[in-house]
Design a protein around this motif. Structure first.
Motif, short mmCIF file in Angstrom:
data_model
loop_
_atom_site.label_atom_id
_atom_site.label_comp_id
_atom_site.label_asym_id
_atom_site.label_seq_id
_atom_site.Cartn_x
_atom_site.Cartn_y
_atom_site.Cartn_z
N ARG A 188 0.84 -1.19 0.00
CA ARG A 188 0.00 0.00 0.00
C ARG A 188 0.88 1.24 0.00
N ILE A 189 0.45 2.25 -0.76
CA ILE A 189 1.15 3.54 -0.76
C ILE A 189 0.56 4.35 0.38
N LEU A 190 1.36 4.66 1.36
CA LEU A 190 0.86 5.28 2.59
C LEU A 190 0.73 6.79 2.51
N TYR A 191 1.31 7.43 1.51
CA TYR A 191 1.41 8.88 1.51
C TYR A 191 0.33 9.56 0.70
N LEU A 192 -0.61 8.80 0.17
CA LEU A 192 -1.67 9.40 -0.64
C LEU A 192 -2.96 9.48 0.16
N TYR A 193 -3.83 10.40 -0.24
CA TYR A 193 -5.10 10.55 0.45
C TYR A 193 -6.05 9.42 0.12
N GLU A 194 -5.99 8.93 -1.13
CA GLU A 194 -6.85 7.81 -1.49
C GLU A 194 -6.09 6.50 -1.29
N GLU A 195 -6.83 5.40 -1.27
CA GLU A 195 -6.20 4.10 -1.11
C GLU A 195 -5.56 3.70 -2.44
N ALA A 196 -4.28 3.42 -2.41
CA ALA A 196 -3.55 3.06 -3.63
C ALA A 196 -2.48 2.02 -3.30
N TYR A 197 -2.13 1.23 -4.31
CA TYR A 197 -1.17 0.15 -4.12
C TYR A 197 -0.10 0.22 -5.19
N GLN A 198 1.00 -0.43 -4.92
CA GLN A 198 2.12 -0.45 -5.86
C GLN A 198 2.67 -1.87 -5.98
N TRP A 199 3.23 -2.18 -7.14
CA TRP A 199 3.81 -3.51 -7.37
C TRP A 199 5.06 -3.72 -6.53
N TYR A 200 5.82 -2.65 -6.33
CA TYR A 200 7.06 -2.71 -5.55
C TYR A 200 7.26 -1.37 -4.88
N GLU A 201 8.06 -1.37 -3.82
CA GLU A 201 8.29 -0.14 -3.05
C GLU A 201 8.95 0.93 -3.92
N SER A 202 8.37 2.11 -3.93
CA SER A 202 8.90 3.21 -4.73
C SER A 202 9.23 4.44 -3.90
N PHE A 203 8.86 4.42 -2.62
CA PHE A 203 9.05 5.59 -1.76
C PHE A 203 9.84 5.22 -0.52
N ASP A 204 10.64 6.16 -0.04
CA ASP A 204 11.35 5.96 1.22
C ASP A 204 10.42 6.35 2.37
N PRO A 205 10.85 6.17 3.64
CA PRO A 205 9.96 6.49 4.77
C PRO A 205 9.51 7.96 4.83
N LEU A 206 10.20 8.85 4.12
CA LEU A 206 9.80 10.25 4.10
C LEU A 206 8.91 10.59 2.92
N GLY A 207 8.59 9.59 2.09
CA GLY A 207 7.71 9.82 0.95
C GLY A 207 8.43 10.25 -0.31
N GLU A 208 9.75 10.24 -0.30
CA GLU A 208 10.53 10.61 -1.48
C GLU A 208 10.68 9.39 -2.40
N PHE A 209 10.76 9.63 -3.71
CA PHE A 209 10.97 8.52 -4.65
C PHE A 209 12.31 7.85 -4.39
N LEU A 210 12.31 6.53 -4.44
CA LEU A 210 13.56 5.77 -4.34
C LEU A 210 14.32 5.90 -5.65
N GLN A 211 15.61 6.12 -5.59
CA GLN A 211 16.43 6.24 -6.79
C GLN A 211 16.56 4.91 -7.51
N HIS A 212 16.65 3.81 -6.77
CA HIS A 212 16.82 2.48 -7.36
C HIS A 212 15.83 1.50 -6.73
N PRO A 213 14.56 1.57 -7.15
CA PRO A 213 13.57 0.64 -6.58
C PRO A 213 13.87 -0.79 -7.01
N ASN A 214 13.42 -1.73 -6.19
CA ASN A 214 13.70 -3.15 -6.43
C ASN A 214 12.39 -3.89 -6.73
N PRO A 215 12.16 -4.27 -8.01
CA PRO A 215 10.92 -4.96 -8.35
C PRO A 215 10.95 -6.47 -8.12
#
Length: 152
Positions: free
Chosen positions: A5-32
């Motif tokens: 689950r993407i925790l930083y959005l107002y609506e409920e949303a999901y992602q295939w793999y982690e794309s955000f760090d704990p501060l909500g910034e995009f990860l430079q090298h996400p791992n799918p």
């Protein structure tokens, strides 16, 4: 199948793999890899248990789903030397930079939006696709989101 689950959005949303760090910034090298592992299990079931020929299987994805589809196709080819039917990605780049000794013969169709579109592919994305697949068809579209017209 589980998505995170993407925790930083107002609506409920999901992602295939982690794309955000704990501060909500995009990860430079996400791992799918977790998504690729799940999809590989699904493909193994379809091929081994349901007797589907690999050339009947076509992968399609939008954004992260397109990345997962393309990365799964390359992984499958590297590990099994068997190509599936085709893959289509809409704005989903490869996260890996392929260096195979043999290109994947599966055709790939890449829909993308040219800069300055918000969802434009990175500048080296098409080069990465061409380093992984023998047949790369590219369609540049005018708007954002999924293809909307017969022409697209």
């Amino acid at each position: 199948m589980t998505w995170s689950r993407i925790l930083y959005l107002y609506e409920e949303a999901y992602q295939w793999y982690e794309s955000f760090d704990p501060l909500g910034e995009f990860l430079q090298h996400p791992n799918p890899t977790p998504a690729l592992d799940i999809l590989t299990k699904v493909l193994d079931h379809l091929i081994n248990d349901c007797a589907w020929p690999t050339y009947y299987i076509h992968l399609f994805g939008f954004a992260q789903g397109g990345t997962v589809a393309a990365e799964t196709a390359l992984r499958w080819w590297r590990e099994r030397s068997t190509a599936m039917g085709s893959v289509i990605t809409v704005t989903g780049p490869l996260l890996s930079y392929p260096t195979p000794s043999k290109l994947c013969p599966m055709p790939i169709l890449v829909f993308h939006f040219p800069p300055p579109a918000e969802s434009a592919l990175p500048c080296n994305a098409m080069t990465a696709f061409r380093k992984g697949f023998t047949t790369v068809l590219e369609v540049k579209t005018a708007g954002e989101g999924m293809p909307r017209s017969k022409d697209e």
